[in-house]
Design a protein around this motif. Structure first.
Motif, PDB file in Angstrom:
ATOM      1  N   GLU A   6      25.780 -18.509 -11.328  1.00 49.41           N
ATOM      2  CA  GLU A   6      27.204 -18.233 -11.183  1.00 49.41           C
ATOM      3  C   GLU A   6      27.884 -19.315 -10.350  1.00 49.41           C
ATOM      4  O   GLU A   6      29.019 -19.706 -10.621  1.00 49.41           O
ATOM      5  CB  GLU A   6      27.413 -16.863 -10.531  1.00 49.41           C
ATOM      6  N   ASN A  17      32.238 -25.284 -13.221  1.00 51.38           N
ATOM      7  CA  ASN A  17      32.613 -25.718 -14.575  1.00 51.38           C
ATOM      8  C   ASN A  17      33.941 -25.127 -15.049  1.00 51.38           C
ATOM      9  O   ASN A  17      34.519 -25.616 -16.014  1.00 51.38           O
ATOM     10  CB  ASN A  17      31.500 -25.342 -15.559  1.00 51.38           C
ATOM     11  N   ARG A  18      34.405 -24.083 -14.387  1.00 49.77           N
ATOM     12  CA  ARG A  18      35.704 -23.494 -14.749  1.00 49.77           C
ATOM     13  C   ARG A  18      36.792 -24.298 -14.035  1.00 49.77           C
ATOM     14  O   ARG A  18      37.266 -23.904 -12.968  1.00 49.77           O
ATOM     15  CB  ARG A  18      35.724 -22.009 -14.352  1.00 49.77           C
ATOM     16  N   GLN A  49      37.140 -16.722 -13.573  1.00 54.46           N
ATOM     17  CA  GLN A  49      36.514 -16.517 -14.872  1.00 54.46           C
ATOM     18  C   GLN A  49      37.506 -15.903 -15.866  1.00 54.46           C
ATOM     19  O   GLN A  49      38.156 -14.908 -15.585  1.00 54.46           O
ATOM     20  CB  GLN A  49      35.298 -15.593 -14.746  1.00 54.46           C
ATOM     21  N   ASP A  53      33.227 -22.605 -18.522  1.00 56.63           N
ATOM     22  CA  ASP A  53      31.766 -22.501 -18.496  1.00 56.63           C
ATOM     23  C   ASP A  53      31.284 -22.167 -19.911  1.00 56.63           C
ATOM     24  O   ASP A  53      32.081 -22.213 -20.862  1.00 56.63           O
ATOM     25  CB  ASP A  53      31.305 -21.450 -17.473  1.00 56.63           C
ATOM     26  N   ASN A  54      30.029 -21.824 -20.069  1.00 56.37           N
ATOM     27  CA  ASN A  54      29.483 -21.617 -21.417  1.00 56.37           C
ATOM     28  C   ASN A  54      29.385 -20.157 -21.819  1.00 56.37           C
ATOM     29  O   ASN A  54      28.742 -19.825 -22.822  1.00 56.37           O
ATOM     30  CB  ASN A  54      28.093 -22.263 -21.534  1.00 56.37           C
ATOM     31  N   ASN A  70      24.914 -24.678 -16.397  1.00 55.25           N
ATOM     32  CA  ASN A  70      25.412 -23.296 -16.408  1.00 55.25           C
ATOM     33  C   ASN A  70      24.279 -22.298 -16.176  1.00 55.25           C
ATOM     34  O   ASN A  70      24.156 -21.292 -16.874  1.00 55.25           O
ATOM     35  CB  ASN A  70      26.094 -23.006 -17.745  1.00 55.25           C
ATOM     36  N   ARG A  88      28.477 -22.195 -12.640  1.00 53.35           N
ATOM     37  CA  ARG A  88      29.510 -21.873 -13.643  1.00 53.35           C
ATOM     38  C   ARG A  88      30.900 -21.935 -13.017  1.00 53.35           C
ATOM     39  O   ARG A  88      31.870 -22.312 -13.678  1.00 53.35           O
ATOM     40  CB  ARG A  88      29.235 -20.495 -14.262  1.00 53.35           C
ATOM     41  N   SER A 137      33.719 -25.720 -23.354  1.00 52.89           N
ATOM     42  CA  SER A 137      32.502 -25.682 -22.543  1.00 52.89           C
ATOM     43  C   SER A 137      31.701 -26.972 -22.647  1.00 52.89           C
ATOM     44  O   SER A 137      30.579 -27.053 -22.135  1.00 52.89           O
ATOM     45  CB  SER A 137      31.632 -24.496 -22.977  1.00 52.89           C
TER      46      SER A 137
END
Length: 443
Positions: free
Chosen positions: A425, A431-432, A340, A375-376, A422, A428, A415
């Motif tokens: 966790e 998505n990273r 993150q 992520d968002n 999202n 997410r 994002s």
């Protein structure tokens, strides 16, 4: 039983706070100076988190104006106080910091008192001439620019600490004065806001009811936009320049290099061009709209392969009389994941990229497209930058393995286009990422 429950409750809170403090990984280094003379100032620095459950962090700048703070990568207000100066409150939106260290320079504006203008004097005279039976305190409010004294239109909010009453109004440049009669002795919280300026907040004591005029001038200081520029492969850099756009006479921004970070101050909401010139006479150009608080950018310069080595490789290829083969693309599309707020490659990602680099050298007809995502969570603009950095760091890794830049295509989707919703966790984390797609070069 209740006592045990309370003890357990407080224990959980302490564990949570301790865990939060362990996550602190951002180091803020900075300097405090007088805005006009550039003289270093001794000031009290304070980090005030938006999350009220987090304890604030404090420090005092040294005689040379320097200070250092260790904070969480959270949104917070960086406050600076110095005797004889207006308090500076800078909104810092750095939930995602690209580097472990950021450098800021805080200019403080002297709190010199302005004389009442003629309009206020006329009000005072008029009130003294009228014989007012009811005692009261007339308070006149206005907002001005702290540096040049020009009148500002602003939003005023007065909160009575005794009666919990709120008075709200707005002034303009044409009608800059706001006045109110107070009939009770009380303490008032005055808040003044206007576009492009920091929020003004101060307590006023209404301690006399004598039918005289009291002028309150809110001196507002402009929002501050800190700028950090990180240059990767700095030995390849010849010069770097940041220029404000939209002016007939473009204004160059002074940058100072400290520990590999170029830092300076920008005008909030203004547009800038960042230009880095390499020793190979190539220029990398980027644009930036300065947001309030912290602005960060990165430029990754490509390391040039030694010319003699390139020549040897060409001769070697000619001796072999290499003929391109019509081979199918044998590399499978891949997805790399990131922590993150980070663009640092994980160890397993480096191993995978090592193998990809070797295969791309073996298959020169294969090109690669790298698309970065986030992520968002966090600011949309910062997410866009972060996705760009994720793609670029992979490109730089492959370039250093001998893959020419014309075989690499970069994209950054921020994002947008998430792989998963999202809503957790786990999703997410998916998505990273950065997606690697391989395709045959056009003949």
């Amino acid at each position: 039983m209740k006592i045990r429950t309370l003890i357990l409750f407080f224990f959980m809170i302490m564990v949570k706070l301790a865990f939060s403090q362990e996550q602190a990984r951002l180091n803020i280094k900075g300097f405090v100076r007088d805005q006009k003379s550039n003289i270093p100032l001794t000031a009290q620095l304070k980090v005030i988190y938006n999350d009220i459950s987090l304890k604030s962090v404090e420090a005092t700048s040294k005689e040379d104006g320097s200070f250092e703070l260790k904070t969480l990568t959270k949104n917070f207000i960086l406050q600076a106080k110095a005797d004889g100066y207006i308090v500076s409150n800078v909104v810092m939106n750095i939930e995602y910091s690209i580097s472990q260290t950021i450098i800021v320079e805080i200019p403080m504006v002297a709190n010199s008192k302005l004389k009442n203008n003629q309009l206020n004097v006329e009000f005072a005279t008029r009130i003294q001439e009228n014989k007012i039976k009811e005692l009261h305190s007339k308070q006149i409010f206005q907002a001005v620019d702290a540096i040049n004294g020009s009148v500002l239109g602003a939003r005023f909010r007065l909160l009575s600490t005794n009666q919990n009453e709120v008075i709200s109004t707005r002034t303009s440049i044409e009608e800059p004065i706001f006045e109110h009669d107070f009939t009770k002795k009380e303490k008032i919280l005055l808040e003044v806001t206007t576009d492009g300026y920091q929020k003004f907040s101060e307590y006023i004591d209404i301690n006399s009811l004598d039918a005289t005029v009291h002028t309150n001038t809110a001196r507002l200081i402009k929002k501050i936009s800190f700028f950090n520029l990180i240059i990767k492969n700095e030995p390849e850099l010849h010069s770097v320049q940041v220029t404000e756009m939209g002016n007939l006479n473009p204004k160059s921004i002074k940058l100072v290099n400290n520990e590999g970070i170029y830092f300076g101050l920008l005008e909030t909401d203004h547009k800038y061009v960042i230009k880095a010139n390499t020793k190979g006479n190539e220029a990398i150009v980027k644009e930036l709209i300065a947001a309030e608080g912290f602005n960060q950018n990165i430029i990754i310069l490509e390391h040039k392969i030694n010319a003699s080595n390139v020549s040897e490789k060409v001769v070697h290829a000619e001796k072999q009389a290499y003929q391109p083969e019509n081979r199918a693309v044998q590399l499978e599309n891949q997805t790399l994941f990131f922590e993150q707020g980070s663009y640092a490659l994980k160890p397993e990602s480096k191993v995978l990229l090592e193998n990809i680099g070797k295969q791309m050298l073996e298959f020169p007809e294969v090109n690669i497209e790298i698309t970065g995502y986030t992520d968002n969570i966090g600011d949309i603009r910062q997410n866009q930058y972060l996705s760009e950095f994720r793609a670029k760091v992979i490109s730089n890794f492959l370039f250093n393995k001998g893959i020419k830049s014309n075989r690499i295509t970069l994209k950054a989707n921020g994002s947008n286009s998430p792989f998963a919703d999202n809503d957790s966790e786990t999703n997410r984390q998916r998505n990273r990422r950065a997606e690697l797609r391989f395709f045959a070069a056009k003949q």
